[in-house]
Enzyme design. Sequence first.
Site, PDB file in Angstrom:
ATOM      1  CD  GLU A  33      58.550  72.234 108.777  1.00 24.99           C
ATOM      2  OE1 GLU A  33      58.126  73.457 108.867  1.00 24.99           O
ATOM      3  OE2 GLU A  33      58.200  71.456 108.036  1.00 24.99           O
ATOM      4  CB  SER A  89      54.805  78.326 108.935  1.00 25.40           C
ATOM      5  OG  SER A  89      55.671  77.424 109.649  1.00 25.40           O
ATOM      6  CG  LEU A 140      36.300  74.032 104.790  1.00 31.57           C
ATOM      7  CD1 LEU A 140      34.791  74.089 104.652  1.00 31.57           C
ATOM      8  CD2 LEU A 140      36.771  75.483 105.214  1.00 31.57           C
ATOM      9  N   GLY A 196      50.872  74.598 111.181  1.00 30.66           N
ATOM     10  CA  GLY A 196      50.300  73.484 111.463  1.00 30.66           C
ATOM     11  C   GLY A 196      48.790  73.317 112.094  1.00 30.66           C
ATOM     12  CE  LYS A 217      54.917  76.865 105.247  1.00 30.26           C
ATOM     13  NZ  LYS A 217      54.943  75.511 104.833  1.00 30.26           N
TER      14      LYS A 217
HETATM   15  O1  LIG Z   1      55.435  75.348 108.185  1.00 26.42           O
HETATM   16  C1  LIG Z   1      54.614  74.199 108.476  1.00 26.42           C
HETATM   17  O2  LIG Z   1      53.460  74.521 109.096  1.00 26.42           O
HETATM   18  C2  LIG Z   1      55.011  73.162 107.728  1.00 26.42           C
HETATM   19  O3  LIG Z   1      55.885  72.961 107.093  1.00 26.42           O
HETATM   20  C3  LIG Z   1      53.796  72.513 106.747  1.00 26.42           C
HETATM   21  O4  LIG Z   1      53.527  73.365 105.890  1.00 26.42           O
HETATM   22  C4  LIG Z   1      53.601  71.037 106.657  1.00 26.42           C
HETATM   23  O5  LIG Z   1      53.747  70.384 108.006  1.00 26.42           O
HETATM   24  C5  LIG Z   1      54.688  70.408 105.571  1.00 26.42           C
HETATM   25  O6  LIG Z   1      53.996  70.964 104.475  1.00 26.42           O
HETATM   26  C6  LIG Z   1      55.138  69.324 105.929  1.00 26.42           C
HETATM   27  O7  LIG Z   1      56.012  69.009 104.846  1.00 26.42           O
HETATM   28  P1  LIG Z   1      56.797  67.736 104.461  1.00 26.42           P
HETATM   29  O8  LIG Z   1      55.632  66.884 104.143  1.00 26.42           O
HETATM   30  O9  LIG Z   1      57.506  68.012 103.138  1.00 26.42           O
HETATM   31  O10 LIG Z   1      57.655  67.311 105.531  1.00 26.42           O
END
Ligand SMILES: O=C(O)[C@H](O)[C@@H](O)[C@H](O)[C@H](O)COP(=O)(O)O
Length: 296
Positions: free
Chosen positions: A174, A113, A9, A115, A167
């Site tokens: 990304e 994905s 969590l 965040g 992913k």
């Molecule tokens: O799609 C998403 O929401 C992001 O990609 C998320 O999964 C996260 O912010 C990454 O894990 C950061 O990844 P890095 O630390 O490799 O930049």
Amino acid sequence: MVQLGLIGLGKMGFNMRERLRAAGHEVVGYDRNPDVTDTTSLEDLVSKLDAPRIVWIMVPAGEPTRQTVTELSNLLAEGDMVIDGGNSKYTDDKLNADLLAAKNIGYLDCGVSGGVWGKDNGYGLMVGGAAADVEKAMPIFDALRPEGPREEGFSHAGDVGAGHYAKMIHNGIEYGMMQAFAEGFELLEAAKVVKDVPAVIKGWQRGTVVRSWLLDLLVRALDEDPELDDLEGYVEDSGEGRWTLEEAINNAVPAPVISAALFARFASRQEHSAAMRAVAALRNQFGGHAVKKVGG
Ligand SMILES: O=C(O)[C@H](O)[C@@H](O)[C@H](O)[C@H](O)COP(=O)(O)O
């Protein structure tokens, strides 16, 4: 209404529990942090769920996830199902699935994905595993994904591992997109032709080819700090970019943008690069070109 056990969590799992509850589902959460947990242990979590159980893991990838799967394999029973929603390497999924399959426990991997924004906006989901298992978990996926057509925020990518594979590639993209925005930002700042850099970037948010959520987030960051000078230019990575490049090499697929973006992050952590000292030394050796001495 379905019932779900949710392990982990933190930033992601905590918000996912909120979103699932807001959609009317019953979530029993477990976390080592006593302030957020609903249960005292994994045993307790499992005992609070009715069979057939679905348990979603949202803990850091690698050893913590593998360990949790192993513990669950000893606590769950035939007909139950585990979903790994963390950023695990896709090759871990087969190991997890096989361990659980030996006890007739199902397994899905789900790339998640979105965040910290996912609680309100929904999470983009990409799932790997058997179609029948995906169907069983669909009420959960439907609650987590963004509103709108399912196929625009959810995909059943293939067999076990395919969700995390999707992913991984998403995250490689990304890296490249972020790096392109970052380089454009630096050029705008350096050249001084454009007088108001944040205003130009804000002006790209509608109508332009590069309008996107990442651009919106850059605008948001510039609203808070117009030259981003409160920040150190130091960038970590959590593995997905590296794994994407392993795949590029294994499949002989050129991926110059993603590799440059990953290496830019490595460079960001160097204060005193051995490579660039070597370049300076060589230029000095063959051409007598000036070098800057440490402390000079
Ligand atoms: O799609 C998403 O929401 C992001 O990609 C998320 O999964 C996260 O912010 C990454 O894990 C950061 O990844 P890095 O630390 O490799 O930049």
